[in-house]
Design a protein around this motif. Sequence first.
Motif, PDB file in Angstrom:
ATOM      1  N   THR A 394     -21.454  -7.998 -60.057  1.00 54.48           N
ATOM      2  CA  THR A 394     -22.299  -7.884 -61.243  1.00 54.48           C
ATOM      3  C   THR A 394     -23.580  -7.158 -60.871  1.00 54.48           C
ATOM      4  O   THR A 394     -24.312  -7.588 -59.963  1.00 54.48           O
ATOM      5  CB  THR A 394     -22.632  -9.276 -61.815  1.00 54.48           C
ATOM      6  N   GLY A 398     -27.636  -8.495 -64.823  1.00 59.30           N
ATOM      7  CA  GLY A 398     -26.480  -9.127 -65.462  1.00 59.30           C
ATOM      8  C   GLY A 398     -26.642 -10.634 -65.579  1.00 59.30           C
ATOM      9  O   GLY A 398     -27.640 -11.230 -65.138  1.00 59.30           O
ATOM     10  N   ASP A 417     -18.812 -13.400 -65.983  1.00 63.52           N
ATOM     11  CA  ASP A 417     -19.905 -12.502 -65.621  1.00 63.52           C
ATOM     12  C   ASP A 417     -19.909 -11.281 -66.523  1.00 63.52           C
ATOM     13  O   ASP A 417     -18.972 -11.061 -67.298  1.00 63.52           O
ATOM     14  CB  ASP A 417     -19.791 -12.085 -64.146  1.00 63.52           C
ATOM     15  N   GLY A 419     -20.166  -8.170 -65.208  1.00 66.65           N
ATOM     16  CA  GLY A 419     -20.110  -7.155 -64.159  1.00 66.65           C
ATOM     17  C   GLY A 419     -19.203  -5.992 -64.480  1.00 66.65           C
ATOM     18  O   GLY A 419     -19.008  -5.616 -65.644  1.00 66.65           O
ATOM     19  N   GLY A 475     -17.098  -6.933 -67.817  1.00 70.47           N
ATOM     20  CA  GLY A 475     -17.132  -8.210 -67.130  1.00 70.47           C
ATOM     21  C   GLY A 475     -15.764  -8.852 -66.983  1.00 70.47           C
ATOM     22  O   GLY A 475     -14.752  -8.351 -67.483  1.00 70.47           O
TER      23      GLY A 475
END
Length: 508
Positions: A394, A398, A417, A419, A475
């Motif tokens: 990430t 983030g 996440d 990411g 993500g």
Amino acid sequence: MPHTGAGRKRGQKILSWENLTYTTRVTAAFAFIAVMTALVAIGVLSFVWEQHFQTYSQDNMKSLAENTAHKIEESYRETGTLYSRDVQAIAEYAQSLSSGVGIVVVDNIGQSEVYNSTRMKMGNSASPAPNDGPSFDGGPSLAPGVNFNGMEHANIIVDGVAIGSVRVWVYGSETLVTQADEEFRNNSYQAMVFAAVLAIVLASCIGFLFARTLVGPINRMTSTAKAIKEGDLSARTDLHGEDEIARLGETFDAMADSIERDRELERRLTTDVAHELRTPLMAIQSTVEAMVDGVFAADEERLETVNSEVQRLSRLVDAILRLSRLESRSTPMKKEIVDVGELINGIVSTHEAFVSDSGLTLSYEMERNVCVLGDADMIRQATANLISNAVRYTPEGGHISVRVRRGEIMAAIQVEDTGIGLSPEEAKMVFSRFWRADAGRTRESGGLGIGLSVVKEIVDRHHGWVQVEGAKGRGACFTIHIPLYKDEGQQKGQKAQKSRGKSRKDQK
């Protein structure tokens, strides 16, 4: 002599049932079933002939005698005598209905024979025949005696008086079975024998074709297994269908696919391990050689470089060893009641500084009293690996969300996440050893590529599964599902609730 005995034993072994081919055994089995069916059919037919057909023939002879007596009775009522052409015609007609049958018509009042199929004669002096009566030549009678068992009787009754009788028998038979019936019986037996032979031949042919159809796919699987054994991992049976053999072939092909995939992963594992070990070893070797040659000074900075590579190498070996122990189940797993919410809360607290230093934010949501039966240390390690993996992939700015939720039968630990995300193809490979997203390979903070493999092994040991979701650039979300813990009280309560619900449905 001992040598001859050994040869005989080998010959017996060769001719044994177990050494016959499957096709031969199936063909022999079908032929044996046909033989047994034919024997049963012939036996039943023999029983019917011997027990029932004889009674049937006796009933026919009795019916013939009674019908003849009834017609003679009608003739007598018209003519007033038994010695007439009509009586003779009736008797001759009755005799013509069944070949080999003898008929005698007797006058009970005159105690003389009116008609005898074995001889012809005039009536006796006590009862002379009328002028229009039959004229017979005399001769010896071949009819059996009155007490002969193979004879049927029927009285000619007029006004309640038996004025005569009709006797019926079969020439040369005490069972009232005519020659035509015997020929029919013999022909029936011959037909059954022919049908039995034909059934055996057809059953053998069908059994052979059936066995060949069944053995064909088996031989194909045998050839495929042999090819795989010899190293051709691309060999497949290509069997498809809804029957059991086809499903076995499809399962075999799926197993071959798994073997080929595992072999490819094994090759990749060997390559990746060599790559991962070679990098720190070459860094250590080059640094040490430079210090030995006097290119670099053996100062604190150079030694720290060597130490960091040694630590990295040590972490890699420890991770591989830990994963190997998990896969081999050599590490015992504790079984204790774990409050997942409280456990993950502690992990999140210890990772807050790490997440903050990486320029990320972290949030945590939990439901209370979410308990599982398992190893707290393993669950802690799996969750920590997911959080570390989220931090690693990430970018700064983030966000990472950790949630603990309770389902109907499973507890869920979710790490999400914002990411780099995962493509559907990458989502299938995330649990492979040493696999890392390409974007993460160039990061200095890139991991060893074993963390997610450890997560999967830990969850498998807890009889759970890991769900992977995400999209490229948006993500990823990893969710650990572990069965909830239910104590005896909860289980009894649920059973009671189910029983109450069932009783309510019954009442409705």
